[in-house]
Design a protein around this motif. Structure first.
Motif, PDB file in Angstrom:
ATOM      1  N   VAL A 117       0.856  -1.196   0.000  1.00  0.00           N
ATOM      2  CA  VAL A 117       0.000   0.000   0.000  1.00  0.00           C
ATOM      3  C   VAL A 117       0.890   1.243   0.000  1.00  0.00           C
ATOM      4  CG1 VAL A 117      -1.981   1.141   0.980  1.00  0.00           C
ATOM      5  CG2 VAL A 117      -1.634  -1.276   1.421  1.00  0.00           C
ATOM      6  N   GLY A 118       0.743   2.058  -1.064  1.00  0.00           N
ATOM      7  CA  GLY A 118       1.575   3.251  -1.229  1.00  0.00           C
ATOM      8  C   GLY A 118       2.582   3.008  -2.334  1.00  0.00           C
ATOM      9  N   ASP A 119       2.768   4.020  -3.197  1.00  0.00           N
ATOM     10  CA  ASP A 119       3.756   3.814  -4.275  1.00  0.00           C
ATOM     11  C   ASP A 119       4.726   4.982  -4.368  1.00  0.00           C
ATOM     12  OD1 ASP A 119       2.183   5.718  -5.473  1.00  0.00           O
ATOM     13  OD2 ASP A 119       1.939   4.622  -7.356  1.00  0.00           O
ATOM     14  N   GLY A 120       5.107   5.504  -3.192  1.00  0.00           N
ATOM     15  CA  GLY A 120       6.242   6.429  -3.125  1.00  0.00           C
ATOM     16  C   GLY A 120       7.529   5.593  -3.148  1.00  0.00           C
ATOM     17  N   LEU A 121       8.593   6.161  -2.614  1.00  0.00           N
ATOM     18  CA  LEU A 121       9.889   5.469  -2.621  1.00  0.00           C
ATOM     19  C   LEU A 121       9.815   4.105  -1.921  1.00  0.00           C
ATOM     20  CD1 LEU A 121      12.954   5.618  -3.193  1.00  0.00           C
ATOM     21  CD2 LEU A 121      13.194   6.887  -1.054  1.00  0.00           C
ATOM     22  N   ALA A 122       9.137   4.063  -0.761  1.00  0.00           N
ATOM     23  CA  ALA A 122       9.080   2.809   0.002  1.00  0.00           C
ATOM     24  C   ALA A 122       8.323   1.738  -0.783  1.00  0.00           C
ATOM     25  CB  ALA A 122       8.429   3.052   1.367  1.00  0.00           C
ATOM     26  N   GLY A 123       7.120   2.071  -1.254  1.00  0.00           N
ATOM     27  CA  GLY A 123       6.338   1.091  -2.006  1.00  0.00           C
ATOM     28  C   GLY A 123       7.070   0.641  -3.262  1.00  0.00           C
ATOM     29  N   CYS A 124       7.750   1.569  -3.902  1.00  0.00           N
ATOM     30  CA  CYS A 124       8.491   1.255  -5.126  1.00  0.00           C
ATOM     31  C   CYS A 124       9.613   0.248  -4.835  1.00  0.00           C
ATOM     32  CB  CYS A 124       9.053   2.568  -5.677  1.00  0.00           C
ATOM     33  SG  CYS A 124      10.121   2.383  -7.082  1.00  0.00           S
ATOM     34  N   LEU A 125      10.396   0.503  -3.767  1.00  0.00           N
ATOM     35  CA  LEU A 125      11.525  -0.391  -3.470  1.00  0.00           C
ATOM     36  C   LEU A 125      11.053  -1.751  -2.964  1.00  0.00           C
ATOM     37  CD1 LEU A 125      14.102   2.098  -1.879  1.00  0.00           C
ATOM     38  CD2 LEU A 125      14.150   1.097  -4.166  1.00  0.00           C
ATOM     39  N   VAL A 126       9.935  -1.786  -2.212  1.00  0.00           N
ATOM     40  CA  VAL A 126       9.405  -3.090  -1.778  1.00  0.00           C
ATOM     41  C   VAL A 126       8.962  -3.893  -3.007  1.00  0.00           C
ATOM     42  CG1 VAL A 126       7.549  -4.252  -0.511  1.00  0.00           C
ATOM     43  CG2 VAL A 126       8.727  -2.318   0.537  1.00  0.00           C
TER      44      VAL A 126
ATOM     45  N   ALA B  69      36.424  25.246   3.171  1.00  0.00           N
ATOM     46  CA  ALA B  69      35.394  24.279   2.799  1.00  0.00           C
ATOM     47  C   ALA B  69      35.971  22.873   2.825  1.00  0.00           C
ATOM     48  CB  ALA B  69      34.851  24.587   1.407  1.00  0.00           C
ATOM     49  N   GLY B  70      35.070  21.912   2.964  1.00  0.00           N
ATOM     50  CA  GLY B  70      35.463  20.503   2.932  1.00  0.00           C
ATOM     51  C   GLY B  70      34.737  19.803   1.797  1.00  0.00           C
ATOM     52  N   LEU B  71      35.161  18.558   1.544  1.00  0.00           N
ATOM     53  CA  LEU B  71      34.556  17.823   0.437  1.00  0.00           C
ATOM     54  C   LEU B  71      34.079  16.459   0.925  1.00  0.00           C
ATOM     55  CD1 LEU B  71      34.279  18.171  -2.724  1.00  0.00           C
ATOM     56  CD2 LEU B  71      36.162  16.540  -2.879  1.00  0.00           C
ATOM     57  N   VAL B  72      32.895  16.052   0.463  1.00  0.00           N
ATOM     58  CA  VAL B  72      32.417  14.678   0.649  1.00  0.00           C
ATOM     59  C   VAL B  72      32.357  14.078  -0.758  1.00  0.00           C
ATOM     60  CG1 VAL B  72      30.563  13.205   1.507  1.00  0.00           C
ATOM     61  CG2 VAL B  72      31.020  15.399   2.620  1.00  0.00           C
ATOM     62  N   PRO B  73      33.400  13.319  -1.141  1.00  0.00           N
ATOM     63  CA  PRO B  73      33.455  12.860  -2.536  1.00  0.00           C
ATOM     64  C   PRO B  73      32.359  11.862  -2.884  1.00  0.00           C
ATOM     65  CG  PRO B  73      35.575  12.548  -1.403  1.00  0.00           C
ATOM     66  CD  PRO B  73      34.581  12.920  -0.364  1.00  0.00           C
ATOM     67  N   ASP B  74      32.002  11.009  -1.902  1.00  0.00           N
ATOM     68  CA  ASP B  74      31.110   9.881  -2.198  1.00  0.00           C
ATOM     69  C   ASP B  74      29.661  10.265  -1.876  1.00  0.00           C
ATOM     70  OD1 ASP B  74      30.316   7.412  -2.929  1.00  0.00           O
ATOM     71  OD2 ASP B  74      31.190   6.356  -1.209  1.00  0.00           O
ATOM     72  N   ALA B  75      29.146  11.238  -2.633  1.00  0.00           N
ATOM     73  CA  ALA B  75      27.765  11.710  -2.415  1.00  0.00           C
ATOM     74  C   ALA B  75      27.113  11.892  -3.778  1.00  0.00           C
ATOM     75  CB  ALA B  75      27.795  13.035  -1.656  1.00  0.00           C
ATOM     76  N   GLY B  76      25.858  12.285  -3.772  1.00  0.00           N
ATOM     77  CA  GLY B  76      25.162  12.495  -5.042  1.00  0.00           C
ATOM     78  C   GLY B  76      23.660  12.466  -4.874  1.00  0.00           C
ATOM     79  N   TRP B  77      22.962  12.053  -5.909  1.00  0.00           N
ATOM     80  CA  TRP B  77      21.500  12.034  -5.819  1.00  0.00           C
ATOM     81  C   TRP B  77      20.926  10.955  -6.721  1.00  0.00           C
ATOM     82  CZ3 TRP B  77      18.002  13.932  -9.789  1.00  0.00           C
ATOM     83  CH2 TRP B  77      18.650  14.456 -10.914  1.00  0.00           C
ATOM     84  N   VAL B  78      19.726  10.548  -6.359  1.00  0.00           N
ATOM     85  CA  VAL B  78      18.987   9.534  -7.115  1.00  0.00           C
ATOM     86  C   VAL B  78      17.731  10.219  -7.664  1.00  0.00           C
ATOM     87  CG1 VAL B  78      17.592   7.439  -6.862  1.00  0.00           C
ATOM     88  CG2 VAL B  78      19.846   7.585  -5.783  1.00  0.00           C
ATOM     89  N   ASN B  79      17.435   9.957  -8.914  1.00  0.00           N
ATOM     90  CA  ASN B  79      16.242  10.570  -9.508  1.00  0.00           C
ATOM     91  C   ASN B  79      15.002   9.780  -9.066  1.00  0.00           C
ATOM     92  OD1 ASN B  79      14.321  11.814 -11.053  1.00  0.00           O
ATOM     93  ND2 ASN B  79      15.690  12.043 -12.817  1.00  0.00           N
ATOM     94  N   VAL B  80      14.513  10.151  -7.874  1.00  0.00           N
ATOM     95  CA  VAL B  80      13.404   9.413  -7.241  1.00  0.00           C
ATOM     96  C   VAL B  80      12.124   9.537  -8.068  1.00  0.00           C
ATOM     97  CG1 VAL B  80      11.944   9.294  -5.174  1.00  0.00           C
ATOM     98  CG2 VAL B  80      14.401   9.680  -4.937  1.00  0.00           C
ATOM     99  N   VAL B  81      11.861  10.740  -8.567  1.00  0.00           N
ATOM    100  CA  VAL B  81      10.610  10.946  -9.311  1.00  0.00           C
ATOM    101  C   VAL B  81      10.613  10.109 -10.596  1.00  0.00           C
ATOM    102  CG1 VAL B  81       9.183  12.662 -10.489  1.00  0.00           C
ATOM    103  CG2 VAL B  81      10.236  13.218  -8.299  1.00  0.00           C
ATOM    104  N   ALA B  82      11.742  10.074 -11.300  1.00  0.00           N
ATOM    105  CA  ALA B  82      11.812   9.256 -12.522  1.00  0.00           C
ATOM    106  C   ALA B  82      11.616   7.781 -12.168  1.00  0.00           C
ATOM    107  CB  ALA B  82      13.164   9.459 -13.210  1.00  0.00           C
ATOM    108  N   MET B  83      12.209   7.354 -11.055  1.00  0.00           N
ATOM    109  CA  MET B  83      12.119   5.935 -10.682  1.00  0.00           C
ATOM    110  C   MET B  83      10.694   5.546 -10.281  1.00  0.00           C
ATOM    111  SD  MET B  83      14.185   3.802  -7.792  1.00  0.00           S
ATOM    112  CE  MET B  83      13.501   4.695  -6.437  1.00  0.00           C
ATOM    113  N   THR B  84      10.064   6.358  -9.429  1.00  0.00           N
ATOM    114  CA  THR B  84       8.720   5.967  -8.975  1.00  0.00           C
ATOM    115  C   THR B  84       7.716   6.044 -10.121  1.00  0.00           C
ATOM    116  OG1 THR B  84       8.402   8.202  -8.118  1.00  0.00           O
ATOM    117  CG2 THR B  84       9.018   6.523  -6.522  1.00  0.00           C
ATOM    118  N   SER B  85       7.845   7.051 -10.995  1.00  0.00           N
ATOM    119  CA  SER B  85       6.838   7.138 -12.060  1.00  0.00           C
ATOM    120  C   SER B  85       7.052   6.048 -13.110  1.00  0.00           C
ATOM    121  CB  SER B  85       6.750   8.539 -12.660  1.00  0.00           C
ATOM    122  OG  SER B  85       8.008   8.947 -13.077  1.00  0.00           O
TER     123      SER B  85
END
Ligand SMILES: Cc1cc2nc3c(=O)[nH]c(=O)nc-3n(C[C@H](O)[C@H](O)[C@H](O)COP(=O)(O)OP(=O)(O)OC[C@H]3O[C@@H](n4cnc5c(N)ncnc54)[C@H](O)[C@@H]3O)c2cc1C
Length: 350
Positions: free
Chosen positions: A11-20, A136-152
């Motif tokens: 029940v639900g098709d946001g990120l959680a429902g999509c990954l389940v 300033a500092g750097l976090v090299p191992d970061a980024g983003w996931v296109n959640v909207v593209a994935m769920t739709s």
């Protein structure tokens, strides 16, 4: 199709429902997805992953293992959908003061839990648009996931397979005919039902913008509490706000100016910024920033919670979904204690 495996209603098709759904799809289990179309936090999420908590310069909860699991899962889902979902984009952390800069530099040198995730960033490496008087500092191992593209795209796939319906569900509906288990991925839609068991799921209101600055802000995420994430087309996502006193996903009039001013403080120029988009959502959040997973009542043995993903749904999602599904399929006795409802002092298993 796996024989004797339970038929699962998600029940639900946001990120959680999509990954389940993808976890069950991978295992060749039978599932259907119902969603009532109410507003989802996942439609608003910037999708960032960051292994470091900037406030106290500490690693996030099980950061390395969760991020490795997340990368593998999103890359696999991306292959299934023919989309690039995972983007590596380092974060430049602009230091707020001298003391913070010293703490970061000390920890970046080694010997601390956060050391593998952070680096010191030399002034001459900074993009010319960035203003960082304390460095300033750097976090090299970061980024983003296109959640909207994935769920739709996932929703469209389940629809084409006859596995998706626009339908509402609540706990009093029980386990509908044709199913053996229900996985609750309703986000803040689960607040009332869970409160019956002394489980407080809180609504944390948040807003993000998409903006177009008239100067180039570079190709890295810049964080000075407010963050700006490059989308690669000259526009940037800027966020975000955190409020406990707003319980509906409304866009507040004062927020665009507040966020644009916040982002501008990390910039050298006086340039103008055009606001192209403004969105709001409710993060489903628990007191200890951990989700609520698994069976919560002997009277509802079919019911499995998978809610309370908070501010870091993208990073924790693949790991907590695996725990939820393993417990549901009997591959593990229960979900780990740190995400079990019994950690709530108010929990009543009635
Ligand atoms: C402004 C903002 C920025 C964010 N940025 C990030 C970020 O950069 N990185 C990150 O990791 N996280 C971020 N988050 C958090 C992230 O959005 C959440 O962790 C995650 O999206 C929660 O997903 P969910 O599926 O549990 O809930 P939701 O996305 O809210 O999905 C709930 C689903 O349940 C459905 N539903 C509700 N009630 C019912 C019902 N009765 N019957 C049927 N269906 C129902 C809804 O329609 C929806 O499909 C952000 C959140 C906000 C608000």
């Amino acid at each position: 199709m796996t024989t004797n495996a339970p038929r699962v209603l998600i029940v639900g098709d946001g990120l959680a429902g999509c990954l389940v759904a993808w976890e069950l799809y991978r295992r060749d289990c039978q599932f259907s997805v119902w969603s009532d179309g109410s507003p989802a936090a996942s439609d608003v999420a910037a999708g960032m992953f960051n292994p470091v908590s900037f406030k106290r310069i500490l690693p996030q909860w099980d950061a390395r293992a969760q991020q490795d699991a997340a990368r593998a899962r999103y890359e696999w889902i991306g292959e299934q959908l023919g989309e690039t979902l995972w983007r590596d984009v380092p974060i430049v952390r602009v230091f707020p003061n001298e003391e913070y800069a010293e703490r970061w530099t000390g920890r970046a040198a080694g010997g601390h839990g956060v050391s593998p995730f952070i680096e010191r960033y030399d002034a001459d490496q900074l993009h010319p648009s960035i203003s960082a008087p304390y460095g300033a500092g750097l976090v090299p191992d970061a980024g983003w996931v296109n959640v909207v593209a994935m769920t739709s795209a996932s929703r469209a796939k389940w629809q084409s397979m006859g596995r998706w319906e626009q339908r509402s569900w609540r706990m009093s509906d029980g386990c509908p005919d044709g199913f053996d288990a229900v996985v609750d991925c309703r986000g803040t839609g689960a607040v009332e039902d869970l409160s019956e068991f002394g489980l407080e799921l809180r609504r944390n209101h948040g807003e993000v913008l998409r903006v177009k600055p008239d100067q180039d802000w570079g190709d890295r995420i810049v964080n000075n509490v407010t963050w700006a994430l490059p989308l690669g087309d000259g526009t940037y996502r800027v966020g975000s706000t955190y409020r406990w006193d707003v319980h509906t996903p409304v866009c507040l009039e004062e927020t665009p100016a507040h966020l644009v001013q916040g982002a501008a403080k990390a910039r050298t120029g006086e340039g103008t910024v055009e606001v192209l988009e403004h969105r709001a959502g409710l993060r489903p959040t628990c007191f200890d920033r951990r989700p609520i997973l698994g069976v919560i009542s002997n009277k509802h043995p079919h019911y499995h919670a998978c809610v309370g993903w908070g501010t870091r749904g993208v990073s924790i999602g693949p790991t907590v979904v695996r725990w939820t599904v393993e417990a549901l399929l009997g591959e593990r006795e229960a979900v780990p204690d740190e995400v079990h409802p019994k950690r709530f002092r108010t929990f009543t298993e009635n």
